[in-house]
Design a protein around this motif. Structure first.
Motif, PDB file in Angstrom:
ATOM      1  N   ARG A  35     -10.305  35.286 -37.911  1.00  0.00           N
ATOM      2  CA  ARG A  35     -10.770  36.214 -36.873  1.00  0.00           C
ATOM      3  C   ARG A  35     -12.286  36.122 -36.706  1.00  0.00           C
ATOM      4  NH1 ARG A  35      -8.854  42.023 -38.225  1.00  0.00           N
ATOM      5  NH2 ARG A  35      -9.814  42.411 -36.169  1.00  0.00           N
ATOM      6  N   VAL A  46     -18.811  42.874 -35.111  1.00  0.00           N
ATOM      7  CA  VAL A  46     -18.397  42.484 -36.462  1.00  0.00           C
ATOM      8  C   VAL A  46     -19.413  43.039 -37.444  1.00  0.00           C
ATOM      9  CG1 VAL A  46     -17.941  40.553 -38.029  1.00  0.00           C
ATOM     10  CG2 VAL A  46     -17.333  40.368 -35.600  1.00  0.00           C
ATOM     11  N   SER A  81     -18.443  43.753 -25.512  1.00  0.00           N
ATOM     12  CA  SER A  81     -18.869  42.923 -26.640  1.00  0.00           C
ATOM     13  C   SER A  81     -18.056  43.278 -27.884  1.00  0.00           C
ATOM     14  CB  SER A  81     -20.352  43.143 -26.935  1.00  0.00           C
ATOM     15  OG  SER A  81     -21.158  42.834 -25.822  1.00  0.00           O
ATOM     16  N   ARG A  82     -17.667  42.250 -28.629  1.00  0.00           N
ATOM     17  CA  ARG A  82     -16.998  42.491 -29.908  1.00  0.00           C
ATOM     18  C   ARG A  82     -18.039  42.711 -30.996  1.00  0.00           C
ATOM     19  NH1 ARG A  82     -12.648  37.771 -30.790  1.00  0.00           N
ATOM     20  NH2 ARG A  82     -14.274  36.504 -29.803  1.00  0.00           N
ATOM     21  N   ASP A 116     -14.872  45.835 -34.478  1.00  0.00           N
ATOM     22  CA  ASP A 116     -13.612  45.126 -34.241  1.00  0.00           C
ATOM     23  C   ASP A 116     -13.153  44.396 -35.494  1.00  0.00           C
ATOM     24  OD1 ASP A 116     -13.224  45.289 -31.134  1.00  0.00           O
ATOM     25  OD2 ASP A 116     -15.348  44.862 -31.470  1.00  0.00           O
ATOM     26  N   VAL A 172     -23.382  34.593 -29.071  1.00  0.00           N
ATOM     27  CA  VAL A 172     -23.236  35.473 -30.225  1.00  0.00           C
ATOM     28  C   VAL A 172     -24.630  35.908 -30.661  1.00  0.00           C
ATOM     29  CG1 VAL A 172     -22.455  35.654 -32.606  1.00  0.00           C
ATOM     30  CG2 VAL A 172     -21.128  34.308 -30.957  1.00  0.00           C
ATOM     31  N   LYS A 205     -21.188  38.191 -26.142  1.00  0.00           N
ATOM     32  CA  LYS A 205     -19.737  38.330 -26.273  1.00  0.00           C
ATOM     33  C   LYS A 205     -19.354  38.772 -27.675  1.00  0.00           C
ATOM     34  CE  LYS A 205     -18.578  35.179 -22.533  1.00  0.00           C
ATOM     35  NZ  LYS A 205     -17.865  33.941 -22.117  1.00  0.00           N
ATOM     36  N   GLY A 206     -20.181  38.401 -28.634  1.00  0.00           N
ATOM     37  CA  GLY A 206     -19.965  38.842 -30.007  1.00  0.00           C
ATOM     38  C   GLY A 206     -21.275  39.293 -30.627  1.00  0.00           C
ATOM     39  N   VAL A 252     -14.832  34.790 -33.259  1.00  0.00           N
ATOM     40  CA  VAL A 252     -16.008  35.427 -32.666  1.00  0.00           C
ATOM     41  C   VAL A 252     -17.118  34.407 -32.481  1.00  0.00           C
ATOM     42  CG1 VAL A 252     -17.799  37.176 -33.025  1.00  0.00           C
ATOM     43  CG2 VAL A 252     -15.410  37.690 -33.592  1.00  0.00           C
TER      44      VAL A 252
END
Length: 663
Positions: A271, A190, A187-188, A204, A281, A159-160, A275
């Motif tokens: 933020r 970072v 999926s986010r 993101d 993750v 998901k992250g 995540v």
């Protein structure tokens, strides 16, 4: 016709290649489209292998120093004289008189024959640890029992995805298709890094952390999760040790001080925590943040953060630092035979300049292979003087490098296209690659294994080298490979040696008790949060980050790769403005002891407290990097370097450190 080849470089990606040979010449190179990870793509470093192979400045004859110059000599002369000096040194001082300095410029299995030779002669003084990743490896050994990476094809299940310090667009380009597939499926992404990256545009969230602030940031994020109750109670209760002490220390830490040390604002931090609060993750780590004094603690803090979320061992989750399971699958000891040693000692690659002068007895022979320490090691100017003090210096290389330039004998090496080998070079996936001998070496250049066998014959150690190349491969790999695997390797060019797709899937770790180990982070104490602050009213000091070059791996392509007309130091535009320096201006970087001349350039998005140079292609830069060791793994602390920057005055003579090699 196309034939099998492989990239020998120590890299995340470890590519399988296809080479076109025509008229006895290597004419083209492309990625192997059948490889499930690299998928037919080849990066700039891989393409550079062809340029290196063809380069007119490759060494083609053995060289011997006579006075202040090199003269060509026959192989028989060079090897006879080298063997005589090795034998005399061992007879007088014992086998540890041989200082074997090497690195991982080639991941070929048969490079291990050099260590076999020294062990057959009774031992050696060996360079150990690495300049790249040692602190982080030891951190993951303590936390998890080792470094493991899950299959990148599972990234869409995350998901992250947190790229923490890994600039994949430069150092891990074959990761990019997997990242983009995961992004397309929700999926986010970072990106945490003091430096900008092309991937910032696809992320993101971008967190421009202060250099060295990664550990405090991980502790602050863990604290936020603990306060929310957003952690995996089953994991910490049944699969972990040390959690209660860790939780107490992290909850007691000063959040504001942690975020000041990381230089991350509250909105960005909130933020980021969101995540981590949405598992699984997958954290994909780089190596820069463990090149500090507390580098090992930084990796342990990130390990703990990801473990807290319950992502370790879950499909799509985990903390990817390296994949040492690949190297651990190789029975290297059957080739190297450390059981033959009767004497042995070590120096660290990062600390050579300090440690070699303390050796008693001092080394009488320096043998350097697959490395250019005088361009790579910290305090390289001091190390040059240390190397010069060793009576006999032998360097095996393709070019007259900085290290070769101080040698007594320089032996010309064959490259990966001129000899067959199996390459165990990836730090990211579980495949080994095979490369054929495609063309003969230029001139009188020879494979390193030939050099080793010839020295062994002269030193009465030929009995240890009677096996064929394939017999040595099988010594190392037969326990893990079937005959079908061998057939696949020699026909397809690759085979998967590590079958596990999910790291630590059963949540039984390779630690002594089988549990993940939480460590109390040093940043829970305020004393560890003291940051380097600019002196009031004085010239500002910047953190010097010597990063991997975009077009080369370390300095291996520097003799032919396209690069700026002068070495470049990158600063944030606001830092250049504050210093009153125009982009393109000639400047001097100095730590008060050494100085290096470069051209200044603006890098928008860079953290304003950093100066970035490309290591390996910036002559003299490692005169400015410290030789101290990190908290774990005897790793380097090359990012504990602080420099001042000033314009080069028109009347100032160039006092910079210059390379001594052909350029």
């Amino acid at each position: 016709m196309e034939r099998l080849s492989a990239c020998p470089l120590n890299c995340f990606d470890g590519c399988s290649l296809l080479a076109t040979v025509a008229g006895g010449r290597l004419v083209d190179l492309r990625g192997n489209p059948d490889h499930p990870i690299t998928r037919g793509q080849i990066c700039g470093r891989g393409r550079g292998l062809l340029l290196r192979h063809r380069h007119p400045k490759r060494l083609t004859r053995p060289l011997k120093r006579v006075g202040d110059r090199f003269v060509p000599v026959p192989w028989e002369t060079a090897l006879d004289e080298i063997a005589e000096r090795i034998r005399a040194a061992i007879d007088r001082f014992g086998p540890t008189a041989i200082l074997y300095s090497y690195d991982y410029a080639s991941g070929g299995l048969l490079t291990l024959l050099e260590e076999r030779l020294w062990n057959r002669l009774g031992g050696m003084t060996e360079t150990v640890s690495t300049l790249c990743w040692s602190a982080g490896l030891e951190a993951q050994r303590l936390d998890l029992g080792g470094a493991r990476t899950s299959d990148p094809a599972l990234l869409p299940l995350a998901k992250g995805i947190v790229l923490w310090g890994r600039n994949a667009a430069t150092t891990n380009v074959h990761l990019l298709p997997f990242l983009r597939q995961a992004r397309a499926q929700g999926s986010r992404l970072v990106h945490i890094n003091p430096m900008p990256s092309p991937l910032d545009r696809e992320a993101d969230l971008v967190v421009r952390v202060r250099p060295g602030g990664d550990g405090p940031l991980a502790v602050a994020a863990a604290q936020a999760l603990l306060e929310r109750g957003a952690f995996d109670r089953t994991f910490v209760t049944h699969h972990a040790a040390g959690f209660e002490a860790y939780r107490a220390a992290v909850l007691a830490a000063d959040r504001a001080a942690l975020l000041r040390a990381a230089d991350v604002d509250e909105e960005t931090f909130a933020r980021l925590v969101d995540v981590f609060a949405t598992p699984p993750v997958r954290a994909i780590l780089g190596y820069g943040f463990q090149r500090y004094r507390l580098g090992g603690a930084t990796v342990r803090a990130i390990d703990a953060l990801i473990a807290l979320t319950g992502s370790v061992g879950r499909p799509g989750g985990g903390v990817d630092y390296a994949h040492t399971a690949l190297g651990e699958s190789i029975a290297a000891h059957r080739i190297t035979r450390p059981d033959w040693r009767r004497a042995y000692r070590t120096v660290t690659r990062a600390g050579q300049a300090d440690e070699i002068p303390r050796l008693d007895p001092p080394p009488a022979i320096l043998y350097v292979a697959r490395a250019n320490p005088l361009a790579q090691a910290p305090q390289a100017d001091r190390l040059r003087d240390v190397y010069r003090s060793i009576p006999t210096k032998i360097v095996v290389d393709f070019f007259l490098t900085e290290t070769a330039a101080v040698a007594d004998y320089v032996l010309p090496a064959a490259d990966n296209f001129e000899q067959a080998d199996i390459y165990v070079s990836s730090m990211w996936h579980g495949y080994i690659q095979y490369g054929e001998a495609l063309v003969p070496p230029p001139g009188e250049a020879k494979p390193e294994r030939w050099i080793v066998r010839e020295l062994a014959r002269r030193l009465g150690a030929a009995d240890a080298f009677r096996e064929s190349d394939e017999a040595f491969w099988r010594l190392a790999l037969d326990d893990r490979m079937t005959e079908a695997d061998w057939q696949a390797l020699f026909t397809r060019g690759f085979v998967r040696l590590v079958p596990e797709r999910i790291a630590w899937e059963k949540r039984t770790f390779a630690t002594p008790d089988g549990r993940f180990h939480f460590a109390v982070p040093p940043w829970a104490e305020r004393t560890a949060l003291a940051a380097e602050a600019p002196e009031a009213g004085g010239p500002r000091r910047y953190r010097l980050l010597s990063v991997h070059p975009r077009r080369s791996l370390h300095g291996q392509h520097r003799f032919f790769a396209a690069r700026p007309p002068a070495p470049v130091a990158y600063l944030a535009p606001e830092a250049l403005a504050r210093e009153g320096i125009a982009p393109g201006a000639r400047v001097v970087l100095t730590d008060g002891r050494a100085r290096v001349e470069v051209a200044a350039a603006a890098l928008p998005g860079l953290h304003p407290e950093a100066i970035v140079v490309e290591e390996g292609v910036t002559p003299g830069i490692n005169a400015l990097t410290p030789s101290g060791l990190a908290d774990l793994g005897r790793g380097s602390t090359q990012y504990e370097a602080f420099v001042r920057i000033a314009p080069l005055r028109p009347d100032e003579r160039d006092k910079t450190i210059r390379e001594e090699a052909l350029g």
